[in-house]
Design an enzyme around this catalytic site. Structure first.
Site, PDB file in Angstrom:
ATOM      1  N   ARG A  39      53.268  42.849  28.394  1.00 36.02           N
ATOM      2  CA  ARG A  39      53.379  41.510  27.800  1.00 36.02           C
ATOM      3  C   ARG A  39      54.243  41.613  26.549  1.00 36.02           C
ATOM      4  O   ARG A  39      53.954  42.419  25.667  1.00 36.02           O
ATOM      5  CB  ARG A  39      51.995  40.987  27.417  1.00 36.02           C
ATOM      6  CG  ARG A  39      51.141  40.610  28.601  1.00 36.02           C
ATOM      7  CD  ARG A  39      50.018  39.706  28.171  1.00 36.02           C
ATOM      8  NE  ARG A  39      49.092  39.443  29.261  1.00 36.02           N
ATOM      9  CZ  ARG A  39      49.279  38.525  30.204  1.00 36.02           C
ATOM     10  NH1 ARG A  39      50.368  37.783  30.186  1.00 36.02           N
ATOM     11  NH2 ARG A  39      48.373  38.336  31.152  1.00 36.02           N
ATOM     12  N   THR A  57      57.468  34.615  30.848  1.00 39.00           N
ATOM     13  CA  THR A  57      58.642  35.380  31.307  1.00 39.00           C
ATOM     14  C   THR A  57      59.821  34.442  31.549  1.00 39.00           C
ATOM     15  O   THR A  57      60.976  34.760  31.228  1.00 39.00           O
ATOM     16  CB  THR A  57      58.296  36.111  32.632  1.00 39.00           C
ATOM     17  OG1 THR A  57      57.192  36.971  32.377  1.00 39.00           O
ATOM     18  CG2 THR A  57      59.468  36.898  33.173  1.00 39.00           C
ATOM     19  N   THR A 117      52.289  34.430  39.366  1.00 37.29           N
ATOM     20  CA  THR A 117      51.077  34.354  38.552  1.00 37.29           C
ATOM     21  C   THR A 117      49.878  33.890  39.376  1.00 37.29           C
ATOM     22  O   THR A 117      50.022  33.033  40.259  1.00 37.29           O
ATOM     23  CB  THR A 117      51.189  33.414  37.326  1.00 37.29           C
ATOM     24  OG1 THR A 117      49.895  33.205  36.779  1.00 37.29           O
ATOM     25  CG2 THR A 117      51.777  32.055  37.645  1.00 37.29           C
ATOM     26  N   ILE A 118      48.733  34.463  39.060  1.00 39.56           N
ATOM     27  CA  ILE A 118      47.504  33.988  39.717  1.00 39.56           C
ATOM     28  C   ILE A 118      47.121  32.620  39.166  1.00 39.56           C
ATOM     29  O   ILE A 118      46.284  31.942  39.729  1.00 39.56           O
ATOM     30  CB  ILE A 118      46.320  34.964  39.536  1.00 39.56           C
ATOM     31  CG1 ILE A 118      45.908  35.083  38.063  1.00 39.56           C
ATOM     32  CG2 ILE A 118      46.627  36.324  40.105  1.00 39.56           C
ATOM     33  CD1 ILE A 118      44.536  35.707  37.858  1.00 39.56           C
ATOM     34  N   ASP A 119      47.726  32.228  38.035  1.00 39.66           N
ATOM     35  CA  ASP A 119      47.333  30.961  37.392  1.00 39.66           C
ATOM     36  C   ASP A 119      47.962  29.743  38.086  1.00 39.66           C
ATOM     37  O   ASP A 119      47.476  28.622  37.921  1.00 39.66           O
ATOM     38  CB  ASP A 119      47.753  30.957  35.916  1.00 39.66           C
ATOM     39  CG  ASP A 119      47.154  32.118  35.143  1.00 39.66           C
ATOM     40  OD1 ASP A 119      46.171  32.697  35.624  1.00 39.66           O
ATOM     41  OD2 ASP A 119      47.677  32.441  34.060  1.00 39.66           O
ATOM     42  N   GLY A 173      42.666  32.133  35.019  1.00 38.07           N
ATOM     43  CA  GLY A 173      43.580  30.988  35.194  1.00 38.07           C
ATOM     44  C   GLY A 173      44.194  30.518  33.899  1.00 38.07           C
ATOM     45  O   GLY A 173      44.940  29.544  33.887  1.00 38.07           O
TER      46      GLY A 173
HETATM   47  O1  F6P Z   1      48.154  35.014  33.414  1.00 37.45           O
HETATM   48  C1  F6P Z   1      47.343  35.772  34.245  1.00 37.45           C
HETATM   49  C2  F6P Z   1      46.050  36.108  33.559  1.00 37.45           C
HETATM   50  O2  F6P Z   1      45.296  36.932  34.416  1.00 37.45           O
HETATM   51  C3  F6P Z   1      45.236  34.915  33.100  1.00 37.45           C
HETATM   52  O3  F6P Z   1      44.546  34.301  34.149  1.00 37.45           O
HETATM   53  C4  F6P Z   1      44.366  35.567  32.059  1.00 37.45           C
HETATM   54  O4  F6P Z   1      43.924  34.624  31.111  1.00 37.45           O
HETATM   55  C5  F6P Z   1      45.283  36.573  31.429  1.00 37.45           C
HETATM   56  O5  F6P Z   1      46.281  36.849  32.391  1.00 37.45           O
HETATM   57  C6  F6P Z   1      44.659  37.872  31.000  1.00 37.45           C
HETATM   58  O6  F6P Z   1      45.621  38.589  30.320  1.00 37.45           O
HETATM   59  P1  F6P Z   1      45.572  40.135  29.959  1.00 37.45           P
HETATM   60  O7  F6P Z   1      45.998  40.885  31.184  1.00 37.45           O
HETATM   61  O8  F6P Z   1      46.567  40.274  28.860  1.00 37.45           O
HETATM   62  O9  F6P Z   1      44.168  40.434  29.552  1.00 37.45           O
END
Ligand code: F6P
Length: 355
Positions: free
Chosen positions: A73, A112, A132-134, A177
């Site tokens: 990230r 991204t 994305t899973i979101d 999400g």
């Molecule tokens: O954007 C995908 C996601 O899995 C979201 O659903 C979740 O809030 C976040 O990423 C978790 O992020 P990380 O992997 O930085 O803990």
């Protein structure tokens, strides 16, 4: 032609399927092409790292979860902050040129895509792919990785239901999400959850308490509540993130789900448990739908590169694969419409949305 591929942001199932399909379609259809893998998303581009990907690297990865390239990230806000004599954006552009790239594929989510749009403005040839899973990327009906996460969440809720029934418990199943409720809505409907709580529809805890009590009265021993990680009670909607965290810490809780569980336990007297599905939803093999979708998107993106069409991202519209200009979608999000078909269908079936 020299092309680069990177995967950025939180991973999901289907990334390798896209990498494979880009790789195979490019090598089959473009002569004298070199494909470079950039490790760890924009992190690798900032550091100027890349390595050659050969045809064999694309074989046997269709069904693999995660990403063979690695990811990280890199917050959008930090892209234009000056550090060590330059910004990350400047470093990425410089490295894009040093690597001699003619095109860069960026597989990622909304963040991204924002950075990809910046790179385009600086003259880099970028083609995005919606991951994305979101499922919250603006301009595409669906993102790859979403359906696989729906399958995992649905199966998990099914499993939770059997133990909830045995014990006559209320179960709060927290679904990922981010700020969008797509995953919770789809998995909640697919698993027949009694209540579905979404970020887009602030809830009143009392309404959920009444639901649990009514179900008890009717002899339906358990209540299954699919709750999005971003769902909020009406009382917290106006609070800024910091204030919300403070209020929750003050109560000795870190999440809204824990708070609702406390209220339900105390007010209904029914044993209440929380189950956080978390990263299970992001890991593992992509479902068949995602393998196909990822392959179609990757193949389409490869053809965009062949045609020299840059500054765009592949998208799904109806049953078609198409594209949007990065500049048109960057910084926008797609949320569940509280008056949309799926929510209305749920309400018609008697699902409680907590409002
Ligand atoms: O954007 C995908 C996601 O899995 C979201 O659903 C979740 O809030 C976040 O990423 C978790 O992020 P990380 O992997 O930085 O803990």
């Amino acid at each position: 032609m020299k092309i680069g591929i990177l995967t950025s942001g939180g991973d999901c199932s289907g990334l390798n399927a896209v990498i494979r399909s880009i790789g195979l379609c490019i090598t089959e259809n473009i002569r004298n092409v070199e494909i470079r893998g950039i490790p760890d998303g924009y992190g690798g581009l900032i550091r100027g790292e890349s390595y050659r990907l050969q045809r064999k690297d694309f074989e046997g990865i269709l069904h693999l979860g995660g990403t063979i390239l690695g990811t990280s990230r890199q917050p959008f806000k930090q892209m234009t902050v000056v550090q060590d004599g330059g910004t990350r954006l400047e470093k990425m552009c410089e490295n894009y040129r040093k690597m001699g790239l003619d095109c860069l594929f960026t597989l990622g989510g909304a963040g991204t895509h924002k950075t990809a749009a910046l790179l385009c403005m600086e003259g880099c040839h970028v083609i995005g792919l919606p991951k994305t899973i979101d499922n919250d990327i603006y301009g595409t009906d669906v993102t790859f990785g979403f359906q696989s996460a729906v399958e995992v969440a649905t199966e998990s809720i099914d499993r939770i239901r059997t133990t909830a029934e045995s014990h006559g418990r209320t179960m709060l199943v927290e679904v990922m999400g981010n700020k969008a409720g797509w995953l919770t809505l789809h998995a909640g409907l697919a698993s027949g959850a009694d209540a579905i709580l979404l970020p887009e529809i602030p809830y009143e805890p009392e309404k959920i308490c009444r639901l649990v009590e009514q179900r008890q009265k009717k002899g339906r021993g358990c209540t299954i509540i699919a709750i999005a990680e971003g769902a909020l009670p009406k009382s917290e909607v106006k609070l800024k993130k910091e204030a919300r965290t403070f209020v929750r810490a003050d109560r000795g809780e870190s999440t809204g789900t824990q708070h609702l569980a406390e209220i339900l336990q105390q007010q209904t007297g029914v044993e209440t448990r929380v189950s956080v599905l978390g990263y299970l939803q992001r890991g593992g093999t992509p479902c068949a739908y995602d393998r196909l979708l990822s392959s179609r998107l990757g193949g389409y993106a490869a053809m965009l590169a062949k045609e020299g069409r840059f500054g765009v991202t592949a998208a799904v519209s109806g049953n078609r694969i198409t594209f949007n200009a990065l500049a048109d979608i960057a910084g926008k999000y797609k949320y569940v419409d509280p008056r949309g078909d799926l929510v209305r269908f749920g309400r018609d079936m008697g699902v409680c949305f907590g409002d």
